[in-house]
Design an enzyme around this catalytic site. Structure first.
Site, mmCIF file in Angstrom:
data_model
loop_
_atom_site.group_PDB
_atom_site.id
_atom_site.type_symbol
_atom_site.label_atom_id
_atom_site.label_comp_id
_atom_site.label_asym_id
_atom_site.label_seq_id
_atom_site.Cartn_x
_atom_site.Cartn_y
_atom_site.Cartn_z
ATOM 1 N N TYR A 1 0.682 -1.389 0.098
ATOM 2 C CA TYR A 1 0.050 0.333 0.377
ATOM 3 C C TYR A 1 1.113 1.364 -0.202
ATOM 4 C CZ TYR A 1 -4.835 -2.660 -0.093
ATOM 5 O OH TYR A 1 -5.871 -2.814 -0.296
ATOM 6 N N GLU B 1 -9.209 -7.214 3.874
ATOM 7 C CA GLU B 1 -8.289 -8.350 3.660
ATOM 8 C C GLU B 1 -7.373 -8.595 4.026
ATOM 9 O OE1 GLU B 1 -5.394 -5.515 0.543
ATOM 10 O OE2 GLU B 1 -7.537 -5.272 -0.616
ATOM 11 N N ARG C 1 -2.588 -14.863 -12.622
ATOM 12 C CA ARG C 1 -3.597 -14.071 -13.378
ATOM 13 C C ARG C 1 -4.629 -15.192 -12.776
ATOM 14 N NH1 ARG C 1 -1.145 -11.834 -16.102
ATOM 15 N NH2 ARG C 1 -0.680 -11.895 -18.441
ATOM 16 N N THR D 1 -17.223 -20.681 -17.822
ATOM 17 C CA THR D 1 -15.895 -21.455 -16.846
ATOM 18 C C THR D 1 -17.244 -20.827 -15.011
ATOM 19 O OG1 THR D 1 -14.331 -19.777 -16.401
ATOM 20 C CG2 THR D 1 -14.440 -21.236 -17.822
ATOM 21 N N PRO E 1 -10.177 -5.558 -15.845
ATOM 22 C CA PRO E 1 -10.672 -4.663 -14.834
ATOM 23 C C PRO E 1 -12.353 -4.621 -14.723
ATOM 24 C CG PRO E 1 -8.531 -5.031 -15.782
ATOM 25 C CD PRO E 1 -9.817 -5.561 -16.890
HETATM 26 C C1 FAD Z 1 -12.213 -13.307 -11.692
HETATM 27 C C2 FAD Z 1 -11.373 -13.423 -13.197
HETATM 28 C C3 FAD Z 1 -11.695 -14.986 -14.016
HETATM 29 C C4 FAD Z 1 -11.058 -15.483 -15.134
HETATM 30 N N1 FAD Z 1 -11.380 -16.912 -14.964
HETATM 31 C C5 FAD Z 1 -11.075 -16.870 -16.286
HETATM 32 C C6 FAD Z 1 -11.133 -18.308 -16.575
HETATM 33 O O1 FAD Z 1 -11.937 -19.263 -16.249
HETATM 34 N N2 FAD Z 1 -10.946 -18.997 -17.942
HETATM 35 C C7 FAD Z 1 -9.861 -18.158 -18.935
HETATM 36 O O2 FAD Z 1 -9.889 -18.510 -19.841
HETATM 37 N N3 FAD Z 1 -9.780 -16.755 -18.305
HETATM 38 C C8 FAD Z 1 -10.098 -16.172 -17.590
HETATM 39 N N4 FAD Z 1 -10.035 -15.358 -16.816
HETATM 40 C C9 FAD Z 1 -9.303 -14.315 -17.523
HETATM 41 C C10 FAD Z 1 -7.425 -14.066 -17.115
HETATM 42 O O3 FAD Z 1 -7.207 -14.537 -16.112
HETATM 43 C C11 FAD Z 1 -5.739 -14.155 -18.105
HETATM 44 O O4 FAD Z 1 -6.426 -12.844 -18.512
HETATM 45 C C12 FAD Z 1 -6.470 -14.804 -19.826
HETATM 46 O O5 FAD Z 1 -6.438 -15.917 -19.685
HETATM 47 C C13 FAD Z 1 -5.304 -14.286 -20.673
HETATM 48 O O6 FAD Z 1 -3.686 -14.176 -20.111
HETATM 49 P P1 FAD Z 1 -3.379 -13.655 -20.963
HETATM 50 O O7 FAD Z 1 -1.787 -14.343 -20.154
HETATM 51 O O8 FAD Z 1 -3.252 -15.201 -21.594
HETATM 52 O O9 FAD Z 1 -3.009 -12.974 -21.546
HETATM 53 P P2 FAD Z 1 -2.173 -12.170 -21.605
HETATM 54 O O10 FAD Z 1 -0.508 -11.866 -21.718
HETATM 55 O O11 FAD Z 1 -2.758 -10.499 -20.560
HETATM 56 O O12 FAD Z 1 -2.977 -10.809 -23.214
HETATM 57 C C14 FAD Z 1 -4.258 -10.501 -23.517
HETATM 58 C C15 FAD Z 1 -4.069 -9.361 -24.701
HETATM 59 O O13 FAD Z 1 -4.058 -8.833 -24.892
HETATM 60 C C16 FAD Z 1 -3.040 -8.761 -25.816
HETATM 61 N N5 FAD Z 1 -2.279 -8.019 -25.263
HETATM 62 C C17 FAD Z 1 -0.642 -8.195 -24.657
HETATM 63 N N6 FAD Z 1 0.318 -7.659 -23.971
HETATM 64 C C18 FAD Z 1 -0.415 -6.224 -25.123
HETATM 65 C C19 FAD Z 1 -0.179 -4.772 -24.709
HETATM 66 N N7 FAD Z 1 1.506 -4.375 -24.237
HETATM 67 N N8 FAD Z 1 -0.729 -4.025 -25.932
HETATM 68 C C20 FAD Z 1 -1.567 -4.696 -26.754
HETATM 69 N N9 FAD Z 1 -2.083 -5.764 -26.505
HETATM 70 C C21 FAD Z 1 -1.738 -7.168 -25.787
HETATM 71 C C22 FAD Z 1 -2.743 -10.293 -25.821
HETATM 72 O O14 FAD Z 1 -2.089 -10.775 -27.633
HETATM 73 C C23 FAD Z 1 -3.905 -10.725 -25.654
HETATM 74 O O15 FAD Z 1 -4.260 -11.452 -26.813
HETATM 75 C C24 FAD Z 1 -10.657 -14.571 -15.600
HETATM 76 C C25 FAD Z 1 -10.285 -13.172 -15.314
HETATM 77 C C26 FAD Z 1 -10.926 -12.766 -13.721
HETATM 78 C C27 FAD Z 1 -9.948 -11.192 -13.854
HETATM 79 C C1 HEM Z 2 -6.323 2.606 -2.170
HETATM 80 C C2 HEM Z 2 -6.063 1.129 -2.430
HETATM 81 C C3 HEM Z 2 -6.671 1.191 -3.906
HETATM 82 C C4 HEM Z 2 -7.429 1.171 -4.671
HETATM 83 C C5 HEM Z 2 -8.270 2.109 -4.330
HETATM 84 C C6 HEM Z 2 -7.026 0.036 -5.681
HETATM 85 C C7 HEM Z 2 -8.724 -0.389 -6.620
HETATM 86 C C8 HEM Z 2 -8.635 -1.494 -7.130
HETATM 87 C C9 HEM Z 2 -9.793 -1.446 -8.065
HETATM 88 C C10 HEM Z 2 -11.153 -0.373 -7.952
HETATM 89 C C11 HEM Z 2 -9.394 -2.156 -8.597
HETATM 90 C C12 HEM Z 2 -10.459 -3.291 -9.848
HETATM 91 C C13 HEM Z 2 -10.746 -3.690 -9.564
HETATM 92 C C14 HEM Z 2 -11.685 -5.259 -10.671
HETATM 93 O O1 HEM Z 2 -11.627 -4.819 -11.418
HETATM 94 O O2 HEM Z 2 -12.926 -5.148 -10.209
HETATM 95 C C15 HEM Z 2 -7.964 -2.930 -8.779
HETATM 96 C C16 HEM Z 2 -7.288 -4.093 -8.746
HETATM 97 C C17 HEM Z 2 -6.378 -4.312 -8.373
HETATM 98 N N1 HEM Z 2 -5.013 -3.581 -7.816
HETATM 99 FE FE1 HEM Z 2 -5.700 -1.776 -6.622
HETATM 100 N N2 HEM Z 2 -6.689 -0.653 -5.351
HETATM 101 C C18 HEM Z 2 -6.096 -0.025 -4.334
HETATM 102 C C19 HEM Z 2 -4.233 -0.609 -3.337
HETATM 103 C C20 HEM Z 2 -3.390 -1.505 -4.706
HETATM 104 C C21 HEM Z 2 -2.476 -2.366 -3.747
HETATM 105 C C22 HEM Z 2 -1.653 -2.027 -3.107
HETATM 106 C C23 HEM Z 2 -1.911 -2.981 -4.783
HETATM 107 C C24 HEM Z 2 -0.576 -3.631 -5.116
HETATM 108 C C25 HEM Z 2 0.426 -3.057 -5.814
HETATM 109 C C26 HEM Z 2 -2.939 -3.236 -5.784
HETATM 110 C C27 HEM Z 2 -3.590 -3.783 -6.879
HETATM 111 C C28 HEM Z 2 -4.406 -4.401 -7.521
HETATM 112 C C29 HEM Z 2 -3.991 -4.990 -8.796
HETATM 113 C C30 HEM Z 2 -2.696 -5.965 -9.338
HETATM 114 C C31 HEM Z 2 -5.368 -5.273 -9.166
HETATM 115 C C32 HEM Z 2 -6.033 -6.124 -10.130
HETATM 116 C C33 HEM Z 2 -5.225 -5.982 -11.468
HETATM 117 C C34 HEM Z 2 -5.797 -6.486 -13.260
HETATM 118 O O3 HEM Z 2 -6.522 -6.681 -13.056
HETATM 119 O O4 HEM Z 2 -4.849 -6.386 -13.663
HETATM 120 N N3 HEM Z 2 -3.618 -2.457 -5.959
HETATM 121 N N4 HEM Z 2 -7.552 -1.718 -6.915
#
Ligand code: FAD
Ligand code: HEM
Length: 393
Positions: free
Chosen positions: A95, A138, A205, A272, A388
């Site tokens: 944080y 948390e 992930r 899923t 997100p």
């Molecule tokens: C709550 C939750 C539940 C989930 N459940 C599932 C599930 O049940 N099954 C499932 O398959 N997934 C699920 N996901 C999604 C999963 O977490 C991953 O996001 C997904 O597998 C893609 O990850 P990756 O690393 O393969 O792709 P990433 O590397 O994250 O890339 C995703 C896409 O973005 C593109 N990309 C990457 N980098 C860049 C860049 N710099 N600029 C532009 N484009 C870019 C890639 O080409 C790709 O098409 C879930 C996500 C969440 C948040």
């Molecule tokens: C007061 C502080 C913070 C606030 C208000 C905040 C808020 C949020 C919000 C709104 C989301 C999106 C939730 C969603 O998509 O459902 C998120 C996701 C996330 N936050 Fe925070 N956050 C805080 C602190 C932090 C800290 C300290 C970390 C760690 C370095 C962190 C890491 C992440 C990550 C990794 C995700 C998911 C990112 C993704 O989907 O790629 N956050 N947070």
């Protein structure tokens, strides 16, 4: 507690953040990712590249500032954030890093004239209050899941017991604890955090649990994303007997107890969590309408499973909608995008139903609109994002 003066300054900053919120968080993320390699693995950089992560955080900060006098009104948002954080193992020590970057970027983006010392001081106090609130909740979740039967804190090693191809794009992984210990129970709809090291770089992930647990293993089902880092690694390099590290299940998209008819609507891999929900619901008396949309039959995963369940459970009705018309998919119930007409015909006659839906963002926006149009009360539909959170209107 925040002083009245701090609260007033923070509230006065809301319009400023509303107009420039995203610029601020973009700058903040660039700073965070480039200067703090220790937090980089927690963020999915693809979400950052698309801007979705910045938007989600900007929305979180704005909601907070708007409700600084009545933090209890943040209810749903707080639960969403802490669940996402817990699944990725965000810890109290992270944080201050985020706080410093946020305050520095407020100063740099707004300039010293607007971001005076008094403004920065008020935001520092407000951030601290929010950080304490989130990290406290948390910690409570971490402690609860550590104390529960089969629970753990941090990572736990799991072995791939089976790897099963479900469609051209989706593969399931059955994961057993490597220590052969008990397995923490979870709510249908929840997800786990997966930690991997790929080419020397740590990545995390989330994956939804795609089946109710039998007490011995979890199942996740992963879609191979074009150029996706983790999904391609899992499909290509993670095989039976290999190990992966998991954080304990989390998520506030959960099947709630209810007697109302249940409607599960999914697009693509969004199926899923609805699979686990379906399994759980079939143990009760409630009718279930399972509606799934896929591009075509070739990428339609779990069709046989659903068909077999429907044959055994008359209270389950299922409907498949394929975007493309292919000769071999003649038995689809609908063709084209899943629309208002399909939903009107496939939902139970009563609109007093509980709906859970998930899929690509464009799909979710359309479903939300169609549900409203056919009279499903908004408060009775729930959804989750596979990335997100985004606005659906
Ligand atoms: C709550 C939750 C539940 C989930 N459940 C599932 C599930 O049940 N099954 C499932 O398959 N997934 C699920 N996901 C999604 C999963 O977490 C991953 O996001 C997904 O597998 C893609 O990850 P990756 O690393 O393969 O792709 P990433 O590397 O994250 O890339 C995703 C896409 O973005 C593109 N990309 C990457 N980098 C860049 C860049 N710099 N600029 C532009 N484009 C870019 C890639 O080409 C790709 O098409 C879930 C996500 C969440 C948040
Ligand atoms: C007061 C502080 C913070 C606030 C208000 C905040 C808020 C949020 C919000 C709104 C989301 C999106 C939730 C969603 O998509 O459902 C998120 C996701 C996330 N936050 Fe925070 N956050 C805080 C602190 C932090 C800290 C300290 C970390 C760690 C370095 C962190 C890491 C992440 C990550 C990794 C995700 C998911 C990112 C993704 O989907 O790629 N956050 N947070």
């Amino acid at each position: 507690m925040l002083s009245a003066e701090h609260r007033a300054i923070v509230k006065a900053t809301v319009p400023l953040l509303e107009s420039g919120g995203e610029a601020l968080t973009t700058h903040f993320y660039d700073m965070l990712i480039s200067e703090h390699p220790e937090v980089r693995p927690m963020f999915n950089l693809a979400n950052q590249a698309s801007g979705a992560q910045q938007r989600a955080l900007a929305n979180g900060v704005l909601m907070y500032a708007r409700h600084i006098d009545q933090l209890e009104q943040l209810g749903g948002l707080v639960s969403q954030i802490i669940n996402k954080h817990v699944a990725l193992n965000i810890l109290p020590e992270h944080y201050p890093i985020v706080g410093q970057c946020l305050l520095r970027s407020i100063r740099e983006v707004l300039g010293a004239e607007i971001a005076t010392d008094a403004v920065i001081e008020a935001w520092a106090a407000a951030y601290q209050q929010l950080a304490d609130l989130l990290s406290g909740l948390e910690e409570k979740m971490y402690a609860e899941r550590e104390a529960a039967p089969g629970g753990w804190r941090g990572t736990r090693l799991f072995r791939v017991a089976r790897k099963v191809r479900e469609s051209d794009e989706i593969t399931s992984f059955y994961l057993r604890p490597d220590d052969n210990g008990k397995l923490l129970a979870f709510h249908p709809g929840q997800y786990i955090g997966l930690r991997l090291v790929i080419d020397g770089e740590e990545v995390r992930r989330n994956y939804s649990l795609s089946a109710m647990s039998n007490g011995e293993e979890y199942r996740i089902s992963v879609k191979r994303e074009p150029n996706g880092k983790v999904s391609n690694h899992l499909h290509t390099h993670v095989n039976e007997n290999d190990t992966v590290e998991l954080f304990a299940p989390a998520g506030d998209f959960k099947l709630e107890d209810s007697d109302k008819p249940l409607v599960l609507i999914s697009g693509g891999v969004g199926i899923t969590p609805t699979l686990a929900m379906l399994q759980a619901a079939l143990k009760t008396d409630r009718p279930v309408h399972f509606i799934h949309s896929a591009r075509h039959g070739g990428v339609h995963a779990f069709r046989d499973v659903i068909d077999q369940l429907a044959a055994r459970h008359p209270k389950l009705k299922r409907f498949y909608c394929y975007e493309q018309r292919r000769a071999e998919d003649a038995d689809a119930h609908g063709i084209g995008y899943l629309d208002e007409k399909h939903l009107d015909a496939w939902l139970p006659r009563t609109r007093d139903v509980d709906v859970y839906f998930l899929g690509p963002i464009a799909f979710m926006r359309a479903i939300k609109k169609h549900l409203k149009a056919i009279g499903v009360p908004e408060s009775q539909s729930r959804y989750e994002f596979f990335g997100p959170a985004s606005a659906l209107e």
